[in-house]
Design a protein around this motif. Sequence first.
Motif, PDB file in Angstrom:
ATOM      1  N   LYS A  91      38.667  29.650   3.330  1.00  0.00           N
ATOM      2  CA  LYS A  91      37.796  30.052   2.223  1.00  0.00           C
ATOM      3  C   LYS A  91      37.894  31.554   1.978  1.00  0.00           C
ATOM      4  O   LYS A  91      37.983  32.011   0.827  1.00  0.00           O
ATOM      5  N   PHE A  92      37.905  32.318   3.060  1.00  0.00           N
ATOM      6  CA  PHE A  92      38.004  33.774   2.946  1.00  0.00           C
ATOM      7  C   PHE A  92      39.319  34.182   2.281  1.00  0.00           C
ATOM      8  O   PHE A  92      39.343  35.040   1.389  1.00  0.00           O
ATOM      9  N   PHE A 146      44.639  34.210  -2.151  1.00  0.00           N
ATOM     10  CA  PHE A 146      45.699  33.368  -1.596  1.00  0.00           C
ATOM     11  C   PHE A 146      45.567  31.945  -2.137  1.00  0.00           C
ATOM     12  O   PHE A 146      44.460  31.426  -2.283  1.00  0.00           O
ATOM     13  N   GLY A 147      46.714  31.312  -2.401  1.00  0.00           N
ATOM     14  CA  GLY A 147      46.718  29.934  -2.867  1.00  0.00           C
ATOM     15  C   GLY A 147      46.770  28.956  -1.708  1.00  0.00           C
ATOM     16  O   GLY A 147      47.007  29.333  -0.556  1.00  0.00           O
ATOM     17  N   ASP A 148      46.552  27.682  -2.022  1.00  0.00           N
ATOM     18  CA  ASP A 148      46.575  26.646  -0.984  1.00  0.00           C
ATOM     19  C   ASP A 148      47.920  26.604  -0.271  1.00  0.00           C
ATOM     20  O   ASP A 148      47.985  26.432   0.951  1.00  0.00           O
ATOM     21  N   GLU A 149      48.996  26.754  -1.037  1.00  0.00           N
ATOM     22  CA  GLU A 149      50.334  26.706  -0.435  1.00  0.00           C
ATOM     23  C   GLU A 149      50.556  27.898   0.490  1.00  0.00           C
ATOM     24  O   GLU A 149      51.159  27.763   1.558  1.00  0.00           O
ATOM     25  N   ASP A 150      50.063  29.068   0.080  1.00  0.00           N
ATOM     26  CA  ASP A 150      50.188  30.258   0.927  1.00  0.00           C
ATOM     27  C   ASP A 150      49.479  30.045   2.260  1.00  0.00           C
ATOM     28  O   ASP A 150      50.003  30.391   3.327  1.00  0.00           O
TER      29      ASP A 150
END
Length: 243
Positions: free
Chosen positions: A154-155, A161-165
């Motif tokens: 979440k932070f 930042f994206g989900d993939e990152d």
Amino acid sequence: MDGKEVEVPLSELLNGYQRQSDYTKKTMEAAELRRTADAETQKAQQERFEYNSKLERMAVQLEGVLEQQSQIDWPALLESDPMEYLKQQQLFQQRQALYQQNMQERQQLAQQFQNEQAQAHQSYLAKQQEDLLAKLPDWKDDAKAAAEKTAISKFLKEQGFGDEDISSIADHRHVIVARKAMLYDQLMAKANVQAKKVQEAPQRVVKPGVTSNGSADGRTAAAKNHAKNGTVESAAAVFAQFL
């Protein structure tokens, strides 16, 4: 022992030395086996790479001659020179078979390489998890680890930042840094709240001759200092006033 000299039997010393020697020998043998295994793996990978390069060069050559033969006017050749027709047909079929075999071998090598890469990646992830738990032993508790991982995700999303990152993070050091950054933000947020409460609290009027409350004055000073500087040290000073 306890300040007194104790005689140790020679046999016990020899046994202790032998045990240590055996342990050292086994450790060295294990390390040597790992080095040998790594060397053999690298050698096999190099040989496979060289073989694949040869297959690729052979494929290019076969594609060239097959392309040339595909331009042959087969009906005309059969009519004019039946023997040459049979010869070229046989060559064409042999080259096609070689090309198919070449493709199959390259596909097998590619699959083997992918399997090795996947296995190496799994070993890497296992090592990173081991290193992570060594630095964050609390994460051996699955529930606690899951809660903090969710908080870190979440932070990081809040930082752009994206989900993939986030899902691609594998190095345990990156996890440690992200966790420290999150905890730092949490600390600063709490300190800001405390400082704001102190600043907004009504100031007591101290009558002449009455001793002022040192704790309250300390909190006010710490809050003002944190509002001005906003450092970890100033935040810690705010919390210290409430202890």
